[in-house]
Design a protein around this motif. Structure first.
Motif, PDB file in Angstrom:
ATOM      1  N   CYS A 162       3.077   1.694  -3.574  1.00 21.90           N
ATOM      2  CA  CYS A 162       4.399   2.299  -3.481  1.00 21.90           C
ATOM      3  C   CYS A 162       5.463   1.208  -3.464  1.00 21.90           C
ATOM      4  N   GLY A 163       6.585   1.471  -4.121  1.00 21.97           N
ATOM      5  CA  GLY A 163       7.668   0.505  -4.122  1.00 21.97           C
ATOM      6  C   GLY A 163       8.216   0.227  -2.735  1.00 21.97           C
ATOM      7  N   HIS A 164       8.061   1.150  -1.809  1.00 21.59           N
ATOM      8  CA  HIS A 164       8.508   0.942  -0.428  1.00 21.59           C
ATOM      9  C   HIS A 164       7.295   0.992   0.495  1.00 21.59           C
ATOM     10  N   PRO A 165       6.810  -0.162   0.952  1.00 20.75           N
ATOM     11  CA  PRO A 165       5.695  -0.158   1.899  1.00 20.75           C
ATOM     12  C   PRO A 165       6.028   0.680   3.132  1.00 20.75           C
ATOM     13  N   GLU A 166       5.040   1.317   3.679  1.00 17.78           N
ATOM     14  CA  GLU A 166       5.112   2.095   4.914  1.00 17.78           C
ATOM     15  C   GLU A 166       3.815   2.865   5.102  1.00 17.78           C
ATOM     16  N   VAL A 167       3.204   3.278   3.986  1.00 21.77           N
ATOM     17  CA  VAL A 167       1.963   4.031   4.106  1.00 21.77           C
ATOM     18  C   VAL A 167       0.853   3.159   4.691  1.00 21.77           C
ATOM     19  N   GLU A 168       0.967   1.834   4.538  1.00 14.91           N
ATOM     20  CA  GLU A 168      -0.102   0.933   4.991  1.00 14.91           C
ATOM     21  C   GLU A 168      -0.307   0.981   6.510  1.00 14.91           C
ATOM     22  N   PRO A 169       0.736   0.708   7.334  1.00 13.09           N
ATOM     23  CA  PRO A 169       0.495   0.808   8.778  1.00 13.09           C
ATOM     24  C   PRO A 169       0.186   2.230   9.214  1.00 13.09           C
ATOM     25  N   ALA A 170       0.754   3.208   8.524  1.00 12.71           N
ATOM     26  CA  ALA A 170       0.537   4.600   8.905  1.00 12.71           C
ATOM     27  C   ALA A 170      -0.899   5.039   8.647  1.00 12.71           C
ATOM     28  N   LEU A 171      -1.455   4.644   7.513  1.00 13.10           N
ATOM     29  CA  LEU A 171      -2.853   4.981   7.228  1.00 13.10           C
ATOM     30  C   LEU A 171      -3.797   4.353   8.256  1.00 13.10           C
ATOM     31  N   VAL A 172      -3.545   3.091   8.600  1.00 14.80           N
ATOM     32  CA  VAL A 172      -4.407   2.445   9.595  1.00 14.80           C
ATOM     33  C   VAL A 172      -4.325   3.189  10.919  1.00 14.80           C
TER      34      VAL A 172
END
Length: 642
Positions: A196-206
């Motif tokens: 995604c052009g805007h990171p955020e899903v990464e910490p949320a998925l973890v």
């Protein structure tokens, strides 16, 4: 300190499965008074309803209703990422319910979840901006579409709900899990090979993986982190560094590009490093943090020096009057920094969290909690203009706090941070409890072997430097109470039971004993005003100084300058700090002597001589930066010429 493994998940936004320190959640720490309790009350009583009202008014919540009814098309309200703001509101509500058990907030939360859930597609997809007649197809604009970004905030809202009300039947957690399963199926090893052009899903998925025990979510976050920086996104005018797709995460040496994106990505990468035992990745992120703090961070803790791209500047490019210092970047910095603190246990991380909380997060909302700063300048050259109370303001051009913005990511970001603030106060390890932020609080927890630790923290911080920790439980064994000593606190002292007062150096101080009911540990921090000198490589403030007291950055505001006897048209640009006169405190405020005067007007503003006409000196009380602009339009500056 040694690495410990966590087998339970506290009611906190971040709960690593391993690390040097384990966070204490809202069920273990309660803020009972003082500066932050007041901010939490304003957030609960005013900000949450204000944010919900504006989201209804602007149609952002109504988008979900139209999507469920099949009537949503090109006329959708809000920007492409407006779904995420609704999810941040849900997260703030969930933490507030966990903090207070407020039945009215619970009812509003449940009703809002029902409206969101009704819009979810059978395969788990959930977004009101894509996939319908007259809208772009799904995942056709990963650079700017924010679909995965929106999922990230949905997942974090679900984590808040799961950790504070695990038996809730509203369905938010199920909605998030279906969406996460969809993300894994769509973007997994055999799916779309992009990010995604805007990171955020990464910490949320973890975090969703930690909360649910679903390892696939963690693995998907790791896959996103490894793909970042490999050129999967299209190049743009601002360059791939804008969305951190220019250099692989483990090869980067400093945060760059869009400041919010950079911090969210770094936070997620720390989560991945911790959950996958990737010491190389963690070391790279630690170096990025150190370089960013040393060269690209404002005195306030704010980050982002460029309005163009909402981005970091080069090293030491930190202009005060053009500071972007987005509120959301401050929240992102806290997310990144807190994760490093849990992983490594170092007190310098707590120092930056404190600085950013007091001088960015606390600065954004008005005293009433119904207007906000999106950007946080350190020098206002012209008096601001009062924004309309019924129109969304442009985000960066609001010279006073505005009730709402066309891009209103910051208000709900502040709201969720304040609602969950207790989770930043304390941690534990096998040997004891650590206090990182000083607030009146109750701490009730148990160590790994079952040893009960019950503490009351009493303090008037940040206005008073005495922190008194009172023990309310007997112990059958020795355990350690560790207190952070801020980096600015040279001259701090500690009194422990049965000991004489002793000096303690900045960093941390530990007291180990078999504590008993009634034991008191007192930390005294020297809350005296101090003059701070910038690194000479910061050209924009060379020849200037700032004034700080404890964790608070202070500012000169024209309201106080005029009240102190300066002419009615006096401008903070005319003021020079008289360092030789010293600083003093009067009625709880720091007073500085400033001399007024500007060079004589001339036809050419350069030359060999620039005599400044001395128009006299005035003694002016400085304002805490987080309180500025609460008394109407004014000019202001943090860095003062000497």
């Amino acid at each position: 300190m040694t690495m410990t493994t966590t087998t339970t998940r506290p009611a906190t936004p971040v709960a690593p499965s391993r690390g040097v320190l384990t966070p204490l959640g809202l069920d273990e720490v309660r803020v009972t008074g003082g500066f932050w309790a007041h901010r939490q009350e304003v957030n609960a009583d005013a900000s949450l309803a204000h944010i919900e009202h504006w989201m209804e008014r602007e149609g952002w919540i109504g988008n979900f209703d139209a999507a469920a009814a099949g009537t949503l098309g090109p006329g959708r309200g809000g920007r492409e990422f407006s779904d995420s703001e609704v999810y941040k509101l849900l997260e703030a509500m969930a933490w507030e319910i966990g903090r207070t058990g407020d039945a009215a907030v619970e009812a509003r939360f449940t009703a809002l979840v029902a409206r969101v859930a009704a819009a979810q597609e059978p395969d788990g997809y959930l977004n009101t901006n894509f996939g319908r007649t007259g809208q772009p197809a799904r995942y056709t604009d990963l650079e700017w579409g924010h679909e995965l970004y929106c999922y990230g905030h949905l997942f974090q809202a679900a984590v808040a709900r799961l950790r504070t009300r695990p038996d809730a039947t509203d369905g938010l957690v199920e909605v998030a899990r279906r969406a996460a399963d969809h993300v894994c199926a769509t973007f997994g090893p055999d799916g779309i090979r992009s990010v995604c052009g805007h990171p955020e899903v990464e910490p949320a998925l973890v975090e969703l993986g930690r909360a649910t025990g679903e390892r696939r979510y963690v693995d998907q976050a790791a896959l996103f982190v490894e793909r970042r920086g490999t050129g999967t996104l299209a190049d743009i005018e601002l360059g791939r560094s804008y969305y951190q797709d220019d250099v692989p995460v483990r090869e980067a040496t400093v945060l760059r590009g869009h400041a919010v994106r950079a911090n969210y990505l770094a936070a997620g990468a720390v989560d991945v490093a911790v959950e996958t035992d990737d010491d190389e990745l963690l070391a790279a992120l630690t170096a990025q943090w150190e370089n960013t703090v040393a060269r690209r961070t404002y005195l306030t803790g704010g980050q982002g020096a460029h309005h163009t791209g909402e981005a970091f500047g080069d090293d030491f490019v930190l202009p005060p009057d053009r500071a972007y210092s987005e509120t959301c970047a401050g929240v992102g910095s806290i997310m990144f920094t807190w994760r490093l603190l849990l992983a490594q246990g170092l007190p310098r991380y707590g120092d930056l969290v404190e600085r950013t909380l007091y001088n960015v997060v606390a600065t954004s909302p008005s005293h009433e909690g119904t207007a906000f700063y999106y950007t946080n300048t350190l020098h206002m050259r012209r008096p601001g203009t009062v924004p309309a109370d019924d129109v969304a303001s442009p985000r960066a051009s609001s010279s006073l706090r505005a009730p709402w913005f066309a891009v209103s990511c910051c208000p709900p970001n502040v709201a969720r941070t304040l609602a969950s603030l207790a989770a930043l106060v304390a941690t534990r390890d096998d040997d004891g409890v650590q206090l990182h932020q000083y607030v009146p609080a109750q701490v009730r927890t148990a160590l790994a072997d079952g040893t009960r630790v019950e503490l009351d923290v009493e303090t008037g911080y940040p206005h008073d430097g005495l922190v008194r920790v009172r023990v309310l439980s007997d112990s059958d064994r020795e355990w350690t109470l560790t207190l952070r000593v801020p980096g600015w606190a040279a001259g701090a002292s500690l009194v422990a039971p049965g000991e004489s007062p002793r000096d303690v150096a900045p960093g941390s101080v530990a007291v180990t004993r078999r504590f008993a009911v009634g034991d008191v540990v007192e930390l005294r921090l020297p809350l005296v005003p101090r003059v701070t000198v910038p690194d000479p490589r910061i050209d924009a403030v060379r020849g200037c100084v700032a004034v700080e007291r404890g964790p608070e950055v202070l500012a000169l505001e024209s309201v106080d300058l005029v009240a102190a006897g300066a002419p009615a048209d006096a401008d903070v640009a005319e003021a020079r700090l008289d360092v030789d006169a010293g600083l003093r405190e009067v009625d709880g405020r720091v007073v500085a002597r400033v001399r007024l005067g500007v060079p004589e007007d001339r036809t050419w503003p350069y030359g060999n001589d620039q005599d400044v006409a001395d128009e006299g000196a005035v003694d002016v009380p400085l304002v805490a930066y987080h309180d500025w602009a609460n008394r109407g339009p004014s000019t202001m500056r943090v860095w003062l010429p000497v």
